[in-house]
Scaffold this motif. Structure first.
Motif, mmCIF file in Angstrom:
data_model
loop_
_atom_site.group_PDB
_atom_site.id
_atom_site.type_symbol
_atom_site.label_atom_id
_atom_site.label_comp_id
_atom_site.label_asym_id
_atom_site.label_seq_id
_atom_site.Cartn_x
_atom_site.Cartn_y
_atom_site.Cartn_z
ATOM 1 N N THR A 131 0.809 -1.224 0.000
ATOM 2 C CA THR A 131 0.000 0.000 0.000
ATOM 3 C C THR A 131 0.838 1.268 0.000
ATOM 4 O OG1 THR A 131 -0.113 0.197 2.420
ATOM 5 C CG2 THR A 131 -1.748 -1.225 1.342
ATOM 6 N N ASP A 132 0.211 2.336 -0.435
ATOM 7 C CA ASP A 132 0.775 3.669 -0.286
ATOM 8 C C ASP A 132 -0.392 4.635 -0.068
ATOM 9 O OD1 ASP A 132 3.124 5.259 -0.117
ATOM 10 O OD2 ASP A 132 2.653 6.144 -2.042
ATOM 11 N N THR A 133 -0.069 5.834 0.363
ATOM 12 C CA THR A 133 -1.098 6.832 0.668
ATOM 13 C C THR A 133 -1.220 7.817 -0.478
ATOM 14 O OG1 THR A 133 -0.596 6.633 3.019
ATOM 15 C CG2 THR A 133 -1.828 8.573 2.333
ATOM 16 N N ALA A 134 -2.448 8.168 -0.836
ATOM 17 C CA ALA A 134 -2.673 9.108 -1.936
ATOM 18 C C ALA A 134 -3.933 9.920 -1.674
ATOM 19 C CB ALA A 134 -2.799 8.371 -3.273
ATOM 20 N N GLY A 135 -3.967 11.108 -2.258
ATOM 21 C CA GLY A 135 -5.172 11.924 -2.215
ATOM 22 C C GLY A 135 -6.148 11.473 -3.287
ATOM 23 N N ARG A 136 -7.355 12.030 -3.269
ATOM 24 C CA ARG A 136 -8.386 11.692 -4.246
ATOM 25 C C ARG A 136 -8.926 12.975 -4.855
ATOM 26 N NH1 ARG A 136 -11.211 9.370 -0.319
ATOM 27 N NH2 ARG A 136 -10.845 11.343 0.725
ATOM 28 N N THR A 137 -9.189 12.969 -6.146
ATOM 29 C CA THR A 137 -9.809 14.134 -6.763
ATOM 30 C C THR A 137 -11.173 14.360 -6.149
ATOM 31 O OG1 THR A 137 -10.654 12.688 -8.504
ATOM 32 C CG2 THR A 137 -8.623 13.882 -8.968
ATOM 33 N N TRP A 138 -11.491 15.637 -5.970
ATOM 34 C CA TRP A 138 -12.790 16.075 -5.447
ATOM 35 C C TRP A 138 -12.994 15.775 -3.963
ATOM 36 C CZ3 TRP A 138 -14.895 12.955 -10.019
ATOM 37 C CH2 TRP A 138 -14.742 13.683 -11.210
ATOM 38 N N ARG A 139 -12.007 15.183 -3.288
ATOM 39 C CA ARG A 139 -12.180 14.823 -1.885
ATOM 40 C C ARG A 139 -11.013 15.348 -1.068
ATOM 41 N NH1 ARG A 139 -16.992 12.709 -0.418
ATOM 42 N NH2 ARG A 139 -16.050 11.252 1.052
ATOM 43 N N GLU A 140 -11.296 15.860 0.123
ATOM 44 C CA GLU A 140 -10.245 16.258 1.042
ATOM 45 C C GLU A 140 -9.645 15.012 1.700
ATOM 46 O OE1 GLU A 140 -8.936 19.087 1.472
ATOM 47 O OE2 GLU A 140 -10.377 20.510 0.614
ATOM 48 N N GLY A 141 -8.406 15.143 2.155
ATOM 49 C CA GLY A 141 -7.769 14.055 2.877
ATOM 50 C C GLY A 141 -7.184 12.995 1.969
ATOM 51 N N GLN A 142 -6.519 12.042 2.603
ATOM 52 C CA GLN A 142 -5.862 10.963 1.870
ATOM 53 C C GLN A 142 -6.352 9.615 2.408
ATOM 54 O OE1 GLN A 142 -3.711 13.267 3.671
ATOM 55 N NE2 GLN A 142 -4.020 14.655 1.944
ATOM 56 N N THR A 143 -6.108 8.587 1.642
ATOM 57 C CA THR A 143 -6.402 7.223 2.073
ATOM 58 C C THR A 143 -5.374 6.291 1.464
ATOM 59 O OG1 THR A 143 -8.135 5.540 2.246
ATOM 60 C CG2 THR A 143 -7.956 6.713 0.153
ATOM 61 N N ASP A 144 -5.226 5.123 2.050
ATOM 62 C CA ASP A 144 -4.282 4.156 1.495
ATOM 63 C C ASP A 144 -4.915 3.412 0.325
ATOM 64 O OD1 ASP A 144 -2.494 4.903 3.399
ATOM 65 O OD2 ASP A 144 -2.092 2.885 4.147
ATOM 66 N N LEU A 145 -4.086 3.082 -0.646
ATOM 67 C CA LEU A 145 -4.541 2.291 -1.787
ATOM 68 C C LEU A 145 -3.487 1.252 -2.130
ATOM 69 C CD1 LEU A 145 -2.684 3.638 -4.168
ATOM 70 C CD2 LEU A 145 -4.526 5.276 -4.309
ATOM 71 N N ALA A 146 -3.868 0.299 -2.960
ATOM 72 C CA ALA A 146 -2.975 -0.795 -3.325
ATOM 73 C C ALA A 146 -2.118 -0.394 -4.510
ATOM 74 C CB ALA A 146 -3.789 -2.041 -3.669
ATOM 75 N N ILE A 147 -0.795 -0.501 -4.353
ATOM 76 C CA ILE A 147 0.106 -0.281 -5.483
ATOM 77 C C ILE A 147 0.785 -1.576 -5.908
ATOM 78 C CG2 ILE A 147 0.479 2.122 -4.810
ATOM 79 C CD1 ILE A 147 3.335 1.266 -3.973
ATOM 80 N N GLY A 148 0.615 -2.615 -5.107
ATOM 81 C CA GLY A 148 1.145 -3.934 -5.448
ATOM 82 C C GLY A 148 0.241 -5.001 -4.869
ATOM 83 N N ALA A 149 0.128 -6.131 -5.540
ATOM 84 C CA ALA A 149 -0.737 -7.202 -5.042
ATOM 85 C C ALA A 149 -0.298 -8.539 -5.612
ATOM 86 C CB ALA A 149 -2.201 -6.929 -5.406
ATOM 87 N N ALA A 150 -0.534 -9.585 -4.838
ATOM 88 C CA ALA A 150 -0.236 -10.955 -5.298
ATOM 89 C C ALA A 150 -1.192 -11.914 -4.615
ATOM 90 C CB ALA A 150 1.203 -11.335 -4.976
ATOM 91 N N GLY A 151 -1.788 -12.806 -5.405
ATOM 92 C CA GLY A 151 -2.644 -13.837 -4.843
ATOM 93 C C GLY A 151 -3.963 -13.345 -4.307
ATOM 94 N N VAL A 152 -4.410 -12.198 -4.782
ATOM 95 C CA VAL A 152 -5.667 -11.646 -4.290
ATOM 96 C C VAL A 152 -6.438 -11.017 -5.444
ATOM 97 C CG1 VAL A 152 -4.643 -9.411 -3.709
ATOM 98 C CG2 VAL A 152 -6.685 -10.162 -2.500
ATOM 99 N N VAL A 153 -7.755 -11.098 -5.381
ATOM 100 C CA VAL A 153 -8.608 -10.461 -6.387
ATOM 101 C C VAL A 153 -8.566 -8.956 -6.146
ATOM 102 C CG1 VAL A 153 -10.938 -10.263 -7.322
ATOM 103 C CG2 VAL A 153 -10.119 -12.474 -6.493
ATOM 104 N N VAL A 154 -8.084 -8.206 -7.115
ATOM 105 C CA VAL A 154 -7.920 -6.762 -6.919
ATOM 106 C C VAL A 154 -9.098 -5.959 -7.456
ATOM 107 C CG1 VAL A 154 -5.402 -6.895 -6.913
ATOM 108 C CG2 VAL A 154 -6.602 -6.505 -9.064
#
Length: 319
Positions: A131-154
């Protein structure tokens, strides 16, 4: 029931450290088949030796593929992984002064490596998300999102399914890996020193052993597929400059009807016939900007005998 646990007691991670050993050693109970292990990109990068010396701005330059928007000191860029985020993901926190942490070279590979190590040592078939943290368009604040994955439905597509009222779903596609990343961040916190988390309760999302899946790379939209390839100000400047290399982020070539509509909304009278749009020559400057932004081009010269009221011809850049 879904539970998320983020263990305490993980020491400072350094280059060459064994992440699987650190994870397994921090857990109060062993991993089980169907668990999803979540790990922050920062500790992955540290273990992989992605801590660099030097000026942060220079490293942002090095990691940037294309600048999307700039507001003061803030730079939103598309980085070498295709991720659009502030500062290209270059982080100067929790490292000595004069150092920065760069994102992993290939977060999907990092996830596959950790998954394989956990399977080998702990025996459990788990999914792994980086995971890494990123902002979102149109929304204040940040949240974590997936930048890498293995063995999981993304990503799960609901296209073609029908709701309880009989309505067919067309574009609904939950980004499951991002949802797991955000849930894990609630347990990990930002300053608690808990870089690992284990989500339990969704074994249906974990792929069979030996199947790593496509990774989180499938969540990244290709250049030109995003409706917001540039910031509002940057889009104006790029369209006016009309450099060939800037064409792709504006997206696919517009249709004839879309072009006529765009000209009309810009106050330029236009007509279409046989795949060509025509407009008055005295609106050439505006026409050139509109044409570039929509994947069209203005012909260099008007055809002989053209109507002086609509003597500029605009056509798609590609047939």
């Amino acid at each position: 029931m879904i539970t998320v646990v983020a263990p305490d007691g993980v020491p400072e991670v350094r280059a060459g450290d064994d992440l699987a050993a650190l994870l397994l050693g921090a857990l109060d109970e062993p991993l089980a088949d169907g668990d999803v292990v979540v790990v922050t990109s920062k500790v992955v990068s540290k273990a992989e030796g992605r801590v660099a010396q030097g000026d942060r701005e220079q490293w942002i330059d090095a990691e940037t593929e294309r600048t999307v928007a700039v507001r003061g000191r803030t730079r939103i860029v598309r980085n070498r992984l295709g991720l659009t985020m502030a500062a290209a993901g270059v982080d100067a926190s929790n490292v000595p002064n004069g150092s920065v942490v760069l994102l992993p070279l290939d977060p999907d590979v990092s996830a596959r490596t950790l998954r394989a190590a956990v399977r080998e040592r702990g025996g459990a078939n788990v999914g792994v998300i980086v995971t890494d943290t990123a902002g979102r368009t149109w929304r204040e604040g940040q949240t974590d999102l997936a930048i890498g994955a293995a063995g999981v439905v993304v990503l799960e597509s609901y296209a073609g399914r029908v709701d309880e009222h009989g309505n067919e779903l067309a574009v609904t596609a939950p980004a499951l890996a991002d949802e797991i990343a955000s849930a894990a961040e609630l347990a990990q916190g930002k300053l608690a020193g808990r870089p690992f988390a284990v989500l339990r309760g969704r074994p249906d999302l974990v792929l069979p052993a030996g199947e790593d899946g496509p990774g989180a790379a499938v969540l990244v939209r290709a250049e030109g597929a995003d409706l917001f390839g540039y910031g509002a100000r940057e889009a104006v400047v790029r369209a006016v400059a009309a450099a060939a290399g800037d064409q792709v982020p504006f997206g696919s070539v517009a249709t004839v009807d879309e072009m006529v509509d765009a000209f009309g909304r810009a106050g330029v009278p236009a007509v279409a016939a046989e795949g060509v749009v025509r407009c008055p020559a005295d609106r050439a400057a505006v026409a050139a900007v509109l044409a570039f932004a929509h994947g069209w081009t203005v012909e260099p010269e008007a055809a002989d005998g053209a109507d002086p009221r609509t003597d500029l011809r605009i056509r798609p850049m590609t047939p």
